[in-house]
Design a protein around this motif. Structure first.
Motif, PDB file in Angstrom:
ATOM      1  N   GLU A   1      -9.484  -6.380  -3.992  1.00 57.18           N
ATOM      2  CA  GLU A   1     -10.244  -5.299  -4.626  1.00 57.18           C
ATOM      3  C   GLU A   1     -11.472  -5.815  -5.365  1.00 57.18           C
ATOM      4  O   GLU A   1     -12.473  -5.109  -5.515  1.00 57.18           O
ATOM      5  CB  GLU A   1      -9.344  -4.523  -5.578  1.00 57.18           C
ATOM      6  CG  GLU A   1     -10.000  -3.273  -6.141  1.00 57.18           C
ATOM      7  CD  GLU A   1      -9.045  -2.419  -6.947  1.00 57.18           C
ATOM      8  OE1 GLU A   1      -9.455  -1.307  -7.353  1.00 57.18           O
ATOM      9  OE2 GLU A   1      -7.895  -2.850  -7.173  1.00 57.18           O
TER      10      GLU A   1
ATOM     11  N   GLN B   1      -6.105   2.427  -1.939  1.00 58.79           N
ATOM     12  CA  GLN B   1      -4.991   1.715  -2.540  1.00 58.79           C
ATOM     13  C   GLN B   1      -3.672   2.231  -1.986  1.00 58.79           C
ATOM     14  O   GLN B   1      -3.540   3.427  -1.688  1.00 58.79           O
ATOM     15  CB  GLN B   1      -4.996   1.880  -4.060  1.00 58.79           C
ATOM     16  CG  GLN B   1      -6.081   1.092  -4.767  1.00 58.79           C
ATOM     17  CD  GLN B   1      -5.941   1.159  -6.277  1.00 58.79           C
ATOM     18  OE1 GLN B   1      -5.288   2.061  -6.809  1.00 58.79           O
ATOM     19  NE2 GLN B   1      -6.544   0.213  -6.971  1.00 58.79           N
TER      20      GLN B   1
ATOM     21  N   GLY C   1     -12.779   1.962   0.366  1.00 59.96           N
ATOM     22  CA  GLY C   1     -11.521   1.333   0.023  1.00 59.96           C
ATOM     23  C   GLY C   1     -10.428   2.345  -0.301  1.00 59.96           C
ATOM     24  O   GLY C   1     -10.709   3.490  -0.665  1.00 59.96           O
TER      25      GLY C   1
ATOM     26  N   PHE D   1      -4.877  -3.255  -1.791  1.00 60.94           N
ATOM     27  CA  PHE D   1      -6.175  -2.605  -1.591  1.00 60.94           C
ATOM     28  C   PHE D   1      -6.645  -2.863  -0.170  1.00 60.94           C
ATOM     29  O   PHE D   1      -6.473  -3.949   0.368  1.00 60.94           O
ATOM     30  CB  PHE D   1      -7.191  -3.169  -2.587  1.00 60.94           C
ATOM     31  CG  PHE D   1      -8.530  -2.509  -2.548  1.00 60.94           C
ATOM     32  CD1 PHE D   1      -8.731  -1.251  -3.110  1.00 60.94           C
ATOM     33  CD2 PHE D   1      -9.606  -3.135  -1.948  1.00 60.94           C
ATOM     34  CE1 PHE D   1      -9.973  -0.638  -3.068  1.00 60.94           C
ATOM     35  CE2 PHE D   1     -10.855  -2.531  -1.907  1.00 60.94           C
ATOM     36  CZ  PHE D   1     -11.030  -1.279  -2.469  1.00 60.94           C
TER      37      PHE D   1
END
Length: 228
Positions: free
Chosen positions: A139, A171, A169, A180
């Motif tokens: 991340e 999670q 991105g 991530f």
């Protein structure tokens, strides 16, 4: 006078020992973050799935929007599943028959029931553009750092690619904690390299739905991923 014609191109036989097995499903909804729950449920029925190097799970993405509905972003949100949605496993041909054991089973995915129907085989795509929604990443890395890491892995696989573009991105919660991912598009691939990349995936986590590639029409893939 000397007149040499070009050598005729020799057709390259593309590997077909890994394919997608696509299951019909009946399911009203799933957690948006269903990576760990779905992977665990499949491994419970297919004990060999985790250890098989070339096996992988495609996460169920669903539509970005439609009829006034917008795909949620919160990790604890619920994804409503359409009738056209499918469950797809990437598998070597040697295990297709064993994977058929999923047909007729009902999986409990964190309290959401997913009924699995019949399956059909789908060959990997002969394409020059591939897209992965979820490639494991740090991340804290910049897009440039992510691309450098991805390119190093691509070179290790002996795949020739000079056009990469990162996207948004996401999670995910796993047994090991939060992970991530970033989306990634590769362009101008040879068909041979595209097949090889679909077979190998990129990075870790293919059993949880990470690092698997699918065909896409073009750069719109990443732009859409930035909005999803």
């Amino acid at each position: 006078m000397m007149w040499e014609e070009d050598e005729p191109e020799v057709p390259v036989k593309l590997a077909d020992d890994v394919v997608d097995l696509v299951f019909n499903i009946e399911c009203k909804s799933l957690p948006l973050d269903h990576s760990y729950a779905l992977s665990s449920a499949i491994q419970g029925l297919l004990p060999w799935f985790e250890a098989l190097e070339q096996s992988g799970l495609h996460l169920i993405h669903g539509a970005a929007s439609g009829n006034g509905w917008i795909r949620p972003e919160a990790s604890d949100a619920v994804l409503y599943v359409s009738r056209r949605t499918r469950l797809t496993l990437r598998l070597p041909r040697s295990h297709l028959q064993q994977a058929q054991a999923l047909s007729g089973e009902a999986l409990d995915i964190a309290g959401h029931i997913l009924q699995i129907g019949k399956a059909r085989e789908k060959p990997l795509a002969k394409t020059d553009i591939l897209f992965s929604r979820y490639v494991l990443s740090n991340e804290q890395d910049s897009d440039e750092d992510f691309l450098k890491t991805a390119m190093a892995e691509i070179k290790r696989l002996e795949i020739n690619c000079r056009k990469l573009m990162p996207g948004r991105g996401h999670q995910f919660q796993t047994l090991q904690g939060t992970v991530f991912t970033r989306s990634l598009m590769l362009a101008d691939l040879s068909f041979e390299d595209a097949i090889r990349l679909q077979q190998a995936g990129l990075g870790q986590g293919r059993k949880q739905g990470f690092g698997l590639f699918i065909p896409h029409k073009g750069i719109q893939a990443v732009n859409q991923a930035k909005q999803d």
